[in-house]
Design a protein around this motif. Sequence first.
Motif: not given
Lengths: 507, 507
Positions: B17-20, B22-26, B28-30, B116-117
């Motif tokens: 699994i990639n720790p970060f 962007p599209e997976e982040f998007r 799962h965050a949604h 995020a920052f």
Amino acid sequence: MGSLPNQDSDNGFPITINPFEPEEFRKHAHLVIDFIVEYYKNIENYPVRSQVEPGYLKKRAPDSAPYDPEPVEDILRDVKKDIIPGLTHWQSPNFYGYFPSNMSTAGFLGEMLCTAFNTPGFNWITSPASTELENIVMDWIGKMLQLPSEFLFSGGGGGVIQGTTCEAILCTVVAARDKMLQKVGHDGIGKLVVYASDQTHSAFQKASQIAGIRRENFRTVGTTPDNAFAMTASVLRAAIESDIESGLVPLFLCPTIGTTSSTAVDPLGPLCDVAKEFGLWVHVDAAYAGSACICPEFRHFLDGVEKTDSFSFNPHKWFFTTMDSCCLWVKDPAVLVEALSTNPEYLRNKASESKRVVDYKDWQICLNRRFRSLKLWLVLRRYGVANLRNFLRRHVRMAKDFEGLMRSEKMFEVVVPRNFSTVVFRMLPVNYSSSPRVFGDQAANELTAKLLESVNETGKIFMTHAVVGGVYVIRFAIGATLTENRHINLAWDMLQEHGNQLLLTLS
Amino acid sequence: MGSLPNQDSDNGFPITINPFEPEEFRKHAHLVIDFIVEYYKNIENYPVRSQVEPGYLKKRAPDSAPYDPEPVEDILRDVKKDIIPGLTHWQSPNFYGYFPSNMSTAGFLGEMLCTAFNTPGFNWITSPASTELENIVMDWIGKMLQLPSEFLFSGGGGGVIQGTTCEAILCTVVAARDKMLQKVGHDGIGKLVVYASDQTHSAFQKASQIAGIRRENFRTVGTTPDNAFAMTASVLRAAIESDIESGLVPLFLCPTIGTTSSTAVDPLGPLCDVAKEFGLWVHVDAAYAGSACICPEFRHFLDGVEKTDSFSFNPHKWFFTTMDSCCLWVKDPAVLVEALSTNPEYLRNKASESKRVVDYKDWQICLNRRFRSLKLWLVLRRYGVANLRNFLRRHVRMAKDFEGLMRSEKMFEVVVPRNFSTVVFRMLPVNYSSSPRVFGDQAANELTAKLLESVNETGKIFMTHAVVGGVYVIRFAIGATLTENRHINLAWDMLQEHGNQLLLTLS
């Protein structure tokens, strides 16, 4: 028997925006998520070190808060326009400064849940899940680090998530101090001495000062390049014996696993043998390098931890967990609670009085505490031990390869052997002579400082410096989540390019 | 001159699994945002005070962290199944315990950006926007509170966002301590005395202990119902004079605006006149009630603040901002910096040396610090001063109306006149006699405690208790963002119903 007006009443005070309406919350939260994704997608386009001038934001901001509400879209526009240029981008794959402050999707999700529940878990009853999940997660991580069972709840000790290392050290220094003052009386506070190496993080000195230890009783144990800047037991012993002869009272030793300047590792076993002979509390600060010790091949750096009293490391550095989180374990929580507990009437409750629960307010400085274990729980479950180890190993491998590149290039010198994911190097005025030492450290120091500034001001990568044994070094600390081999190659190319340019100016 | 393998390399350490990304982040965050919205939509269905037993979670959790990764969906399922039942729901509209820990959409958005920052803004250079936005926001709020200009950056003072009140007080006690010890010598630490009323929050005693003040030098100034539990200048003076006669050194006074037990207000003007005569540092703890003072009609509670040295209030209580945030202003930041600064080589940088910037590490205990000003900036801009005042006024109005209902019902007694949004009451055994005092406080205390537990264990609403002047009281603290009049009516109905039931058991 009376009632208030109906539920739609504004109680006489009209508002133009609802502070929380679920569907509006959903809409705006999704908007911000998409904003954040765009930020990450563009992150390599921003200069890593902010290029703004002091006072830049004051010029752009009004003098007072707005009287009327503003749309979320306008605020996000200003984040992009005014805030992002003022960020130093710690999440950039080209960030190699200080130590990392890395993050992950799972850590972010945990932080969102923590924020949504927004429970101050100071006592068990104020949110049992907050306390109990923290108990569980701390035992999990303790086992991953192969800490001795006395540090785990399951073994009579226990762990707590503090905000930062300074808090963790302050709590343990105060616990040790109060235990000692019970023996020697409060007037002895001026005689208490704390020990650390000259490589130890300033947080320890600060915590000691806050706890009322005299500044002149902060004893610095010298280190040398011969020992790779690790503290040695013999020098520690000499310092302690000298203090005892002067009538002082040795209190506390803080060895480091992975010092800030050069990631040196103090040998816990031999140091504890001395410290324990004289009754000192030993706290291990493994803020950065503790993470790596979940890998069996790095666990040896913690050898001797079974002889210590407390241990801390920061998941918010190099463990894919956002700020703030510092895991602290203690063998004897009762000493911590003795020093830090308060029991005002308004916080009394049956659960606390049953003594069957942990009330974390008595394990830390603050009363209020966020549900920090959620993010660690998300990180541990989402990635699992196997992936977490490999995330860390990849960073260490990158550092090892980078160190190899450095050693292949005459103008660079690896000043301290690498232990983890940080390479400590300097630049040498090699075109003057094949024997750079002819020019002394001063010339190399100046050149290395110039190289650092020259590279940093491009904004393409960011590194920071230290001075070890009088030598000015650049610290290349790998650990940003997004860093890949190609970023290391970019950095390597830049260092060579700027190095060659600098050498030209010398000739 | 060499390079690392291509960018797709796993460096020999495969991850599943990639720790970060962007599209997976998007994605799962949604997913988590939608999960949170469902939580809020259902929040009234959960018992406000968690009904789990100590140790409930340990029974449900594995003994160690998983080796392999788990899907986000499975983890969220467990949040619903195992975590939510263990929450005491501070965001429930039926939560009236302690003081509120309220939130808002804007505060949540700010927290997401902060996460995020993920910038540790310890020095200006580590993220200029973090420091500069904090400077700006602290001046904005200082103006909203009409603090004297000496507290603002624009007037030579300044503000900093701490985590909690205990941290804020600890920093100011240490600053005052070190300033005094420069005069009297370190051996004088055992003679320093700090002062507060018997109503002051335990955080002050804890901070003093951490700072090395003797426990027996924590001086409690008695209060009485006649003064609505406010500290009086004459009693303070007597305590100080007595300590000086005993050879002690008065150091620090901590008056409160809105005490925890009864929201009493210590009169700053008269207290400062005494304190300043004897050279004490005065820190105002307005943790809960400070918020209300942005409304002109409540500002008089801060009269005299111009004579104090420092002032703090917690936006994470009753200002629609999630934890953690405690705003601290000081007139003389140099004294804070003198006590708390460190300047290790590895943190040196041109901006700091220019003395043109604020380095917040020297204003607080910790080094690392989150970008907390973002959430306050979001709250201020999104709602504007006008709405924020009315949000607070609505809560105060609800409390006023609730107090009116209480006064209309013979079995209840409002024990302390209400100042803000908290109503302090008790239950009386009225069916025994028309003159309840015949039965003494003890009978009322027991009855009130029974009422509290009887209501709390339904899970429908949650309140907490205090003891003031020997009287056991229920504190009904209004401030959850979602509370509307209908919730107050529900609480009122329940209190009457349970009260009547209890009276039946007495007859």
